[in-house]
Scaffold this motif. Sequence first.
Motif, mmCIF file in Angstrom:
data_model
loop_
_atom_site.group_PDB
_atom_site.id
_atom_site.type_symbol
_atom_site.label_atom_id
_atom_site.label_comp_id
_atom_site.label_asym_id
_atom_site.label_seq_id
_atom_site.Cartn_x
_atom_site.Cartn_y
_atom_site.Cartn_z
ATOM 1 N N GLY A 292 -34.981 11.784 21.819
ATOM 2 C CA GLY A 292 -35.243 10.205 22.235
ATOM 3 C C GLY A 292 -34.164 8.926 22.597
ATOM 4 N N ASN A 293 -32.695 9.685 22.076
ATOM 5 C CA ASN A 293 -31.834 9.817 23.164
ATOM 6 C C ASN A 293 -31.556 8.515 21.746
ATOM 7 O OD1 ASN A 293 -29.522 9.517 24.502
ATOM 8 N ND2 ASN A 293 -29.723 8.005 25.407
ATOM 9 N N GLN A 294 -31.626 8.445 20.525
ATOM 10 C CA GLN A 294 -31.544 7.732 19.881
ATOM 11 C C GLN A 294 -30.794 8.028 18.477
ATOM 12 O OE1 GLN A 294 -35.627 7.219 18.769
ATOM 13 N NE2 GLN A 294 -36.272 5.670 19.379
ATOM 14 N N LEU A 295 -29.370 7.371 17.689
ATOM 15 C CA LEU A 295 -28.411 7.035 17.670
ATOM 16 C C LEU A 295 -28.786 6.644 16.321
ATOM 17 C CD1 LEU A 295 -25.931 8.537 17.227
ATOM 18 C CD2 LEU A 295 -24.790 6.509 17.948
ATOM 19 N N PHE A 296 -28.713 7.507 14.413
ATOM 20 C CA PHE A 296 -28.943 6.438 13.703
ATOM 21 C C PHE A 296 -27.722 6.524 12.610
ATOM 22 C CE2 PHE A 296 -33.121 8.312 15.341
ATOM 23 C CZ PHE A 296 -34.240 7.019 15.001
ATOM 24 N N ILE A 297 -27.613 5.604 12.359
ATOM 25 C CA ILE A 297 -26.165 5.403 11.263
ATOM 26 C C ILE A 297 -26.934 5.028 10.229
ATOM 27 C CG2 ILE A 297 -23.987 4.187 10.794
ATOM 28 C CD1 ILE A 297 -23.568 4.159 14.396
ATOM 29 N N ASP A 298 -26.684 5.914 8.924
ATOM 30 C CA ASP A 298 -26.747 5.575 7.825
ATOM 31 C C ASP A 298 -25.886 4.975 6.581
ATOM 32 O OD1 ASP A 298 -27.449 4.699 5.158
ATOM 33 O OD2 ASP A 298 -27.839 7.341 4.072
ATOM 34 N N VAL A 299 -25.975 3.046 7.050
ATOM 35 C CA VAL A 299 -24.769 2.252 6.255
ATOM 36 C C VAL A 299 -24.413 2.379 4.938
ATOM 37 C CG1 VAL A 299 -25.292 0.616 7.938
ATOM 38 C CG2 VAL A 299 -26.356 0.492 5.746
ATOM 39 N N THR A 300 -24.986 3.223 4.290
ATOM 40 C CA THR A 300 -24.638 3.399 2.738
ATOM 41 C C THR A 300 -23.999 4.208 2.469
ATOM 42 O OG1 THR A 300 -26.778 4.911 2.404
ATOM 43 C CG2 THR A 300 -26.954 2.410 2.060
ATOM 44 N N GLY A 301 -23.962 5.255 3.899
ATOM 45 C CA GLY A 301 -22.549 6.281 3.690
ATOM 46 C C GLY A 301 -21.190 5.997 4.002
ATOM 47 N N PHE A 302 -21.196 4.336 4.288
ATOM 48 C CA PHE A 302 -19.638 3.472 4.025
ATOM 49 C C PHE A 302 -19.493 2.661 3.779
ATOM 50 C CE2 PHE A 302 -21.791 5.962 8.256
ATOM 51 C CZ PHE A 302 -20.523 6.608 8.455
ATOM 52 N N MET A 303 -19.876 2.813 2.549
ATOM 53 C CA MET A 303 -19.617 1.797 1.366
ATOM 54 C C MET A 303 -18.026 1.788 0.949
ATOM 55 S SD MET A 303 -23.455 2.036 -0.099
ATOM 56 C CE MET A 303 -22.700 0.280 -0.777
ATOM 57 N N GLY A 304 -17.340 2.885 1.180
ATOM 58 C CA GLY A 304 -16.273 2.444 1.193
ATOM 59 C C GLY A 304 -15.376 3.527 -0.315
ATOM 60 N N GLU A 305 -14.298 4.314 -0.076
ATOM 61 C CA GLU A 305 -14.015 5.617 -1.470
ATOM 62 C C GLU A 305 -14.232 4.879 -2.754
ATOM 63 O OE1 GLU A 305 -10.624 8.506 -1.474
ATOM 64 O OE2 GLU A 305 -10.451 7.198 -0.415
ATOM 65 N N TYR B 107 -17.827 8.842 31.287
ATOM 66 C CA TYR B 107 -16.535 9.372 31.918
ATOM 67 C C TYR B 107 -16.158 10.428 32.600
ATOM 68 C CZ TYR B 107 -11.666 9.297 34.099
ATOM 69 O OH TYR B 107 -10.756 9.322 34.927
ATOM 70 N N TYR B 108 -16.481 10.973 31.464
ATOM 71 C CA TYR B 108 -16.022 12.764 31.484
ATOM 72 C C TYR B 108 -17.595 13.357 32.057
ATOM 73 C CZ TYR B 108 -11.799 11.586 30.316
ATOM 74 O OH TYR B 108 -10.605 12.174 29.929
ATOM 75 N N PHE B 109 -18.291 12.840 31.580
ATOM 76 C CA PHE B 109 -20.343 13.127 32.100
ATOM 77 C C PHE B 109 -20.908 12.061 32.865
ATOM 78 C CE2 PHE B 109 -18.313 15.297 28.322
ATOM 79 C CZ PHE B 109 -17.988 16.644 28.746
ATOM 80 N N PRO B 110 -21.013 12.376 33.557
ATOM 81 C CA PRO B 110 -21.668 11.159 34.447
ATOM 82 C C PRO B 110 -23.283 10.788 34.130
ATOM 83 C CG PRO B 110 -19.603 12.199 36.006
ATOM 84 C CD PRO B 110 -20.036 12.680 34.730
ATOM 85 N N GLN B 111 -23.347 12.007 33.407
ATOM 86 C CA GLN B 111 -24.759 12.230 33.667
ATOM 87 C C GLN B 111 -25.438 11.228 31.915
ATOM 88 O OE1 GLN B 111 -23.750 14.165 33.310
ATOM 89 N NE2 GLN B 111 -23.979 15.742 31.701
ATOM 90 N N PHE B 112 -24.564 11.285 31.461
ATOM 91 C CA PHE B 112 -24.532 10.751 29.567
ATOM 92 C C PHE B 112 -25.351 9.046 30.323
ATOM 93 C CE2 PHE B 112 -23.235 8.203 26.100
ATOM 94 C CZ PHE B 112 -23.224 8.875 25.289
ATOM 95 N N LYS B 113 -26.570 8.672 28.607
ATOM 96 C CA LYS B 113 -26.590 7.975 28.616
ATOM 97 C C LYS B 113 -26.416 6.906 27.274
ATOM 98 C CE LYS B 113 -28.715 7.621 32.725
ATOM 99 N NZ LYS B 113 -28.517 6.828 34.129
ATOM 100 N N SER B 114 -25.668 5.676 27.467
ATOM 101 C CA SER B 114 -26.105 5.301 25.322
ATOM 102 C C SER B 114 -27.220 5.029 25.004
ATOM 103 C CB SER B 114 -25.583 3.328 26.498
ATOM 104 O OG SER B 114 -23.911 3.515 26.590
ATOM 105 N N PRO B 115 -27.174 5.675 24.233
ATOM 106 C CA PRO B 115 -28.617 6.014 23.170
ATOM 107 C C PRO B 115 -28.354 4.311 21.997
ATOM 108 C CG PRO B 115 -26.604 6.714 21.859
ATOM 109 C CD PRO B 115 -26.331 6.178 23.905
ATOM 110 N N LYS B 116 -30.081 3.828 22.044
ATOM 111 C CA LYS B 116 -30.012 3.353 21.618
ATOM 112 C C LYS B 116 -29.889 3.577 19.875
ATOM 113 C CE LYS B 116 -34.797 1.727 23.407
ATOM 114 N NZ LYS B 116 -36.404 1.610 23.262
ATOM 115 N N VAL B 117 -28.896 2.460 19.656
ATOM 116 C CA VAL B 117 -28.444 2.895 18.015
ATOM 117 C C VAL B 117 -28.956 2.128 17.213
ATOM 118 C CG1 VAL B 117 -26.259 2.730 17.098
ATOM 119 C CG2 VAL B 117 -25.784 2.983 19.594
ATOM 120 N N PHE B 118 -29.325 2.651 15.950
ATOM 121 C CA PHE B 118 -29.865 2.710 14.703
ATOM 122 C C PHE B 118 -29.342 2.242 14.024
ATOM 123 C CE2 PHE B 118 -33.584 3.624 17.357
ATOM 124 C CZ PHE B 118 -34.353 2.206 18.179
ATOM 125 N N LEU B 119 -28.558 1.297 12.919
ATOM 126 C CA LEU B 119 -28.741 0.866 11.650
ATOM 127 C C LEU B 119 -29.919 0.880 10.591
ATOM 128 C CD1 LEU B 119 -25.573 -1.498 11.880
ATOM 129 C CD2 LEU B 119 -25.092 1.115 12.618
#
Length: 327
Positions: free
Chosen positions: A142-155, A112-124
């Motif tokens: 590569g417009n790729q977003l990586f999310i390490d699920v072991t970083g969100f296992m809960g406090e 919305y604010y940056f119309p040139q933005f393209k959704s990245p491919k998201v990898f867990l």
Amino acid sequence: MKIFRIVALSSLLVLSLNSCKDQSKDQWKVEVKEPAEKVEVTDISKEFYDPEVSLDQFKAQFPWFQGTVSDEDFVKRRGDAEEIKVYKEAISKIDEQKLQKELQDLFSHIKYYFPQFKSPKVFLFSSALQMAQDPVFYDAKGNQLFIDVTGFMGENNPNYKGLELYFQKSMNPQNIVPKVSRIFAENIVTESPDHQKFIDQLILNGKMMILQDAFLPDTPDYLKMNYTQKQYEWAVANEANIWNYFVENNLIFSDDARLIERFMAPAPFSKFYTEIDNDSSPQIGIFTGWQICKAYFNQKPETKLVDFLKIDGTTIFNQSGYKPKVK
């Protein structure tokens, strides 16, 4: 050296303080008529640990994932029972459909604010806790977003034994999207090497937080700061005391690089060098820069977001009229 008067927190106080700031939030409530491209979320580790998927099949699907690891070591990792156990627990904490929806909403607001933005491919993926403290990264090329699920296992997760508690406070599933938002904010806001005073760093981080407001208008503020609710309430209640400390100790226009470590770097608390340090919220400089930028928009609500990002820190500060009052 100035000693803080710690403000006692109560539900009534926090509600009254938050209501004063709700005006600036309203401007980020926008109608997104053109959503970003559909978000695709792929779980790499689901394929990695699947014995039915051959190594050749996996490498063909994710040719960049193996890196410099030998085939022999790669095969050992794929069959490592402890790694598989950690991955299964981590992925069980993630509601993938909810995450996909929240990322879609985030990316649509960025577009919305940056119309040139393209959704990245998201990898867990699972790093088997190796990258848990820094679990989100973006490959712009590569417009790729990586999310390490072991970083969100809960406090306080047993797998985090030995990891500093202050890191764990933002290692919950609800922290994923705010951390992703921060990554994109950091890619948008540019730092000028000619502006290295404390006020410049305050405003630089304040700009990133304003982008978080725009990108995540319905997300609680404490999550944007990687705070707990209690840490956020302390920062809000002590905002004027914090500012007075900066002013009275001549820190605003200081070029002392140590101020970054004291007030902006990840830590269990901010370092005022007073008896209240252990009770203070960490990265309080980022919080303060955010409040200055909010004050600027309260003074100049007509300012376009892209134009705001181009304004230097001193100008934003001077025109913000920022002067929080002791409650």
